[in-house]
Write a protein that holds these residues in place. Structure first.
Motif, PDB file in Angstrom:
ATOM      1  N   MET A 120       0.894  -1.186   0.143  1.00  0.00           N
ATOM      2  CA  MET A 120      -0.234   0.110   0.042  1.00  0.00           C
ATOM      3  C   MET A 120       0.771   1.199   0.011  1.00  0.00           C
ATOM      4  O   MET A 120       1.815   1.333   0.612  1.00  0.00           O
ATOM      5  CB  MET A 120      -0.955   0.082   1.181  1.00  0.00           C
ATOM      6  N   LEU A 121       0.367   2.358  -0.727  1.00  0.00           N
ATOM      7  CA  LEU A 121       1.365   3.512  -1.014  1.00  0.00           C
ATOM      8  C   LEU A 121       0.414   4.704  -0.635  1.00  0.00           C
ATOM      9  O   LEU A 121      -0.742   4.778  -1.258  1.00  0.00           O
ATOM     10  CB  LEU A 121       1.850   3.375  -2.280  1.00  0.00           C
ATOM     11  N   ALA A 122       1.036   5.654  -0.064  1.00  0.00           N
ATOM     12  CA  ALA A 122       0.115   7.010  -0.031  1.00  0.00           C
ATOM     13  C   ALA A 122       1.390   7.906  -0.538  1.00  0.00           C
ATOM     14  O   ALA A 122       2.215   8.210   0.108  1.00  0.00           O
ATOM     15  CB  ALA A 122      -0.033   7.418   1.477  1.00  0.00           C
ATOM     16  N   THR A 123       1.018   8.527  -1.687  1.00  0.00           N
ATOM     17  CA  THR A 123       1.936   9.339  -2.370  1.00  0.00           C
ATOM     18  C   THR A 123       1.396  10.554  -3.237  1.00  0.00           C
ATOM     19  O   THR A 123       0.339  10.321  -3.656  1.00  0.00           O
ATOM     20  CB  THR A 123       3.107   8.522  -2.994  1.00  0.00           C
ATOM     21  N   TYR A 124       2.261  11.210  -3.882  1.00  0.00           N
ATOM     22  CA  TYR A 124       1.875  12.262  -4.940  1.00  0.00           C
ATOM     23  C   TYR A 124       2.626  11.747  -6.182  1.00  0.00           C
ATOM     24  O   TYR A 124       1.904  11.818  -7.161  1.00  0.00           O
ATOM     25  CB  TYR A 124       2.277  13.737  -4.491  1.00  0.00           C
ATOM     26  N   MET A 125       4.147  11.625  -5.948  1.00  0.00           N
ATOM     27  CA  MET A 125       4.863  11.322  -6.980  1.00  0.00           C
ATOM     28  C   MET A 125       4.858   9.782  -7.393  1.00  0.00           C
ATOM     29  O   MET A 125       4.788   8.904  -6.537  1.00  0.00           O
ATOM     30  CB  MET A 125       6.182  11.420  -6.613  1.00  0.00           C
ATOM     31  N   VAL A 173      -5.258  -3.042  -8.955  1.00  0.00           N
ATOM     32  CA  VAL A 173      -4.505  -2.178  -8.103  1.00  0.00           C
ATOM     33  C   VAL A 173      -5.586  -0.871  -7.829  1.00  0.00           C
ATOM     34  O   VAL A 173      -6.177  -0.323  -8.938  1.00  0.00           O
ATOM     35  CB  VAL A 173      -3.397  -1.508  -8.669  1.00  0.00           C
ATOM     36  N   ILE A 174      -6.030  -0.665  -6.680  1.00  0.00           N
ATOM     37  CA  ILE A 174      -6.992   0.168  -6.389  1.00  0.00           C
ATOM     38  C   ILE A 174      -6.353   1.676  -6.176  1.00  0.00           C
ATOM     39  O   ILE A 174      -5.342   1.796  -5.639  1.00  0.00           O
ATOM     40  CB  ILE A 174      -7.755  -0.146  -4.984  1.00  0.00           C
ATOM     41  N   PHE A 175      -6.954   2.598  -6.728  1.00  0.00           N
ATOM     42  CA  PHE A 175      -6.349   4.129  -6.759  1.00  0.00           C
ATOM     43  C   PHE A 175      -7.483   4.962  -6.279  1.00  0.00           C
ATOM     44  O   PHE A 175      -8.445   4.842  -6.593  1.00  0.00           O
ATOM     45  CB  PHE A 175      -6.023   4.791  -7.942  1.00  0.00           C
ATOM     46  N   CYS A 176      -7.235   5.873  -5.097  1.00  0.00           N
ATOM     47  CA  CYS A 176      -8.181   6.724  -4.603  1.00  0.00           C
ATOM     48  C   CYS A 176      -7.707   8.042  -4.468  1.00  0.00           C
ATOM     49  O   CYS A 176      -6.362   8.137  -4.180  1.00  0.00           O
ATOM     50  CB  CYS A 176      -8.618   6.189  -3.135  1.00  0.00           C
ATOM     51  N   THR A 177      -8.348   9.184  -4.635  1.00  0.00           N
ATOM     52  CA  THR A 177      -7.690  10.526  -4.698  1.00  0.00           C
ATOM     53  C   THR A 177      -7.850  11.108  -3.184  1.00  0.00           C
ATOM     54  O   THR A 177      -8.492  10.474  -2.443  1.00  0.00           O
ATOM     55  CB  THR A 177      -8.453  11.621  -5.636  1.00  0.00           C
ATOM     56  N   ALA A 178      -7.440  12.209  -3.193  1.00  0.00           N
ATOM     57  CA  ALA A 178      -7.574  13.050  -1.815  1.00  0.00           C
ATOM     58  C   ALA A 178      -8.636  14.023  -2.065  1.00  0.00           C
ATOM     59  O   ALA A 178      -8.538  15.240  -1.396  1.00  0.00           O
ATOM     60  CB  ALA A 178      -6.150  13.795  -1.200  1.00  0.00           C
ATOM     61  N   ASN A 179      -9.547  13.673  -2.814  1.00  0.00           N
ATOM     62  CA  ASN A 179     -10.731  14.620  -3.242  1.00  0.00           C
ATOM     63  C   ASN A 179     -11.310  15.018  -1.739  1.00  0.00           C
ATOM     64  O   ASN A 179     -11.680  14.183  -1.078  1.00  0.00           O
ATOM     65  CB  ASN A 179     -11.665  13.942  -3.855  1.00  0.00           C
ATOM     66  N   GLY A 180     -11.617  16.205  -1.495  1.00  0.00           N
ATOM     67  CA  GLY A 180     -12.114  16.917  -0.406  1.00  0.00           C
ATOM     68  C   GLY A 180     -11.359  17.462   0.627  1.00  0.00           C
ATOM     69  O   GLY A 180     -11.614  17.841   1.790  1.00  0.00           O
ATOM     70  N   VAL A 181      -9.820  17.082   0.474  1.00  0.00           N
ATOM     71  CA  VAL A 181      -8.897  17.598   1.365  1.00  0.00           C
ATOM     72  C   VAL A 181      -8.786  18.914   1.146  1.00  0.00           C
ATOM     73  O   VAL A 181      -8.177  19.772   1.891  1.00  0.00           O
ATOM     74  CB  VAL A 181      -7.513  16.730   1.169  1.00  0.00           C
ATOM     75  N   HIS A 182      -8.786  19.416  -0.163  1.00  0.00           N
ATOM     76  CA  HIS A 182      -8.520  20.659  -0.672  1.00  0.00           C
ATOM     77  C   HIS A 182      -9.483  21.850  -0.675  1.00  0.00           C
ATOM     78  O   HIS A 182      -9.062  23.089  -0.420  1.00  0.00           O
ATOM     79  CB  HIS A 182      -8.306  20.716  -2.068  1.00  0.00           C
ATOM     80  N   PRO A 183     -10.648  21.665  -0.490  1.00  0.00           N
ATOM     81  CA  PRO A 183     -11.548  22.847  -0.748  1.00  0.00           C
ATOM     82  C   PRO A 183     -11.434  23.853   0.404  1.00  0.00           C
ATOM     83  O   PRO A 183     -11.665  24.729  -0.191  1.00  0.00           O
ATOM     84  CB  PRO A 183     -13.042  21.908  -0.603  1.00  0.00           C
ATOM     85  N   PRO A 184     -11.423  23.761   1.564  1.00  0.00           N
ATOM     86  CA  PRO A 184     -11.449  24.955   2.431  1.00  0.00           C
ATOM     87  C   PRO A 184     -10.083  26.141   2.341  1.00  0.00           C
ATOM     88  O   PRO A 184     -10.641  27.050   1.990  1.00  0.00           O
ATOM     89  CB  PRO A 184     -11.134  24.471   3.918  1.00  0.00           C
ATOM     90  N   TRP A 223      -2.308  17.786   5.866  1.00  0.00           N
ATOM     91  CA  TRP A 223      -1.897  16.307   6.114  1.00  0.00           C
ATOM     92  C   TRP A 223      -2.622  15.419   6.942  1.00  0.00           C
ATOM     93  O   TRP A 223      -2.872  14.301   6.964  1.00  0.00           O
ATOM     94  CB  TRP A 223      -0.315  16.170   6.434  1.00  0.00           C
ATOM     95  N   THR A 224      -3.281  16.197   7.976  1.00  0.00           N
ATOM     96  CA  THR A 224      -4.140  15.652   8.937  1.00  0.00           C
ATOM     97  C   THR A 224      -5.399  15.190   8.179  1.00  0.00           C
ATOM     98  O   THR A 224      -5.958  14.080   8.470  1.00  0.00           O
ATOM     99  CB  THR A 224      -4.719  16.666  10.118  1.00  0.00           C
ATOM    100  N   ARG A 225      -6.044  16.058   7.274  1.00  0.00           N
ATOM    101  CA  ARG A 225      -7.001  15.469   6.540  1.00  0.00           C
ATOM    102  C   ARG A 225      -6.820  14.386   5.588  1.00  0.00           C
ATOM    103  O   ARG A 225      -7.679  13.642   5.405  1.00  0.00           O
ATOM    104  CB  ARG A 225      -7.604  16.890   5.725  1.00  0.00           C
ATOM    105  N   LEU A 226      -5.552  14.474   4.885  1.00  0.00           N
ATOM    106  CA  LEU A 226      -5.186  13.428   4.128  1.00  0.00           C
ATOM    107  C   LEU A 226      -5.111  12.009   4.885  1.00  0.00           C
ATOM    108  O   LEU A 226      -5.641  11.118   4.186  1.00  0.00           O
ATOM    109  CB  LEU A 226      -3.839  13.399   3.312  1.00  0.00           C
ATOM    110  N   LEU A 227      -4.682  12.046   6.035  1.00  0.00           N
ATOM    111  CA  LEU A 227      -4.664  10.804   6.790  1.00  0.00           C
ATOM    112  C   LEU A 227      -5.923  10.524   7.399  1.00  0.00           C
ATOM    113  O   LEU A 227      -6.303   9.061   7.476  1.00  0.00           O
ATOM    114  CB  LEU A 227      -3.652  11.182   8.212  1.00  0.00           C
TER     115      LEU A 227
END
Length: 366
Positions: free
Chosen positions: A72-77, A111-122, A336-340
């Motif tokens: 499992m991997l959490a990354t941007y790059m 391989v499952i991919f999920c975005t960080a959608n919802g972390v950025h809006p505020p 990063w708190t929201r991403l986690l």
């Protein structure tokens, strides 16, 4: 696969998994401890990808031992595929997957991919509204006057408040919905544009991650909805007398240069202010410069450009009525708190075989 027991007395389906958190922030030890206690046998590794000189660590710069066995991997790059042969789940830190389409693991449907959608809006919505208000109230000119100690006449400035004006949101996802929420509070009318038609109340809802108290999860803010994937559909939307246009689309072959000379001609009828917080490739830069220099539009705010970084001699820097920031609208101490939070929700769903949130559409790449 072995089956260890978690704190609730249930088998942990993550007991043989290794998660690598590959992020530009120091390890959140309390989060790691909580997660590993929840799922006995689950291994979490963490790499802070920011060097002491503030440059980024590349995946290839990390020892093979760190990558060994990662599932499992959490990354941007995106790392080279040979580093992650066993990966089965990738949690992206971005709202889209535009860096990944050619990656072998992305092309593997197992391989499952999920975005960080919802972390950025505020934070991004605050950037959008802040730059809009700065333009409407001449903040940059007043800041320049402070440097020379100049007290200008109040009758020099032309000022418009936002009540009764119209915001058009090109891409009504999580970011667009928070922009709509703030615009609505300021008395603006909101028009929303989506790729697919949203006729029913149910279709207008958003099931992605949402920071409590933000956004428009039920899709109630827009006064009118528009949709389509053709240039004609987009042009019709742009011709709706918009005072402020917010570009919050993912970058795809369909949306590249979605604003060019023809579209600025349409926006010129209302001298629309253009705000781009998505990707620089959405706008033909030459067409934008012309629109600004000729007064076709009243102004623009860009957090993204094409290319990035923008070369110091690029003519965009000297265009009038333009604010450029170096792709920082996503920044917040709470990111990063929201991403986690998103990652933790998805780990729980993986452990219990439930549908994940923010699952990537492999055809649209978001």
């Amino acid at each position: 696969m072995s089956s260890k027991i978690n704190q609730n007395g249930r088998p942990s389906s993550l007991s043989d998994d290794i998660l690598l958190v590959f992020l530009p922030t120091k390890a959140e030890t309390e989060w790691v401890e909580r997660i590993t206690n929840l799922y006995p046998g689950f291994n979490v590794r963490w790499v802070n990808t920011v060097n002491e000189d503030r440059t980024l660590v590349k995946p290839e710069d990390v020892s093979d031992q760190v990558w060994d066995g990662v599932t499992m991997l959490a990354t941007y790059m995106p790392p080279p595929a040979h580093l992650v042969p066993k990966v089965r789940f990738v949690q992206l830190t971005s709202a889209g997957a535009d860096r990944w389409p050619n990656h072998p693991k992305y092309q593997d449907e197992n391989v499952i991919f999920c975005t960080a959608n919802g972390v950025h809006p505020p934070q991004i919505a605050e950037w959008v509204i802040g730059t809009w208000l700065s333009h409407q109230h001449n903040f940059m000119r007043h800041a320049a006057d402070m440097k020379t100690g100049h007290w200008s006449s109040p009758f020099v400035s032309h000022v418009q408040d936002s009540a009764g004006l119209r915001m058009g949101i090109l891409g009504y996802g999580a970011i667009g919905r928070q922009c709509a929420r703030i615009a609505n509070a300021m008395g603006m009318e909101v028009y929303a544009y989506t790729r697919s038609e949203r006729l029913t109340p149910e279709s207008r809802k958003d099931d992605s991650y949402c920071v409590p108290g933000t956004g428009d999860p039920d899709g109630l803010m827009p006064a009118k909805w528009f949709h389509g994937a053709s240039k004609e559909d987009v042009n019709k939307f742009l011709g709706e007398n918009l005072d402020l246009l917010v570009i919050s689309l993912p970058i795809t072959s369909e949306t590249r240069h979605i604003l060019s000379h023809e579209q600025f001609e349409i926006l010129g009828k209302k001298k629309t202010f253009v705000s781009n917080i998505a990707r620089g490739g959405h706008i033909n830069q030459e067409a934008l410069i012309k629109a600004l220099e000729t007064g076709q539009i009243r102004g623009a705010a860009l957090d993204v450009t094409d290319p990035e970084p923008l070369p110091s001699d690029h003519p965009l820097w000297k265009a009038p009525n333009l604010l450029i920031t170096p792709h920082v609208s996503w920044k917040t101490d709470f990111y990063w708190t929201r991403l986690l939070n998103v990652l933790e929700i998805n780990l729980e769903k993986l452990a219990t075989d439930k549908p994940l949130i923010n699952l990537v559409n492999r055809k649209l790449h978001y």
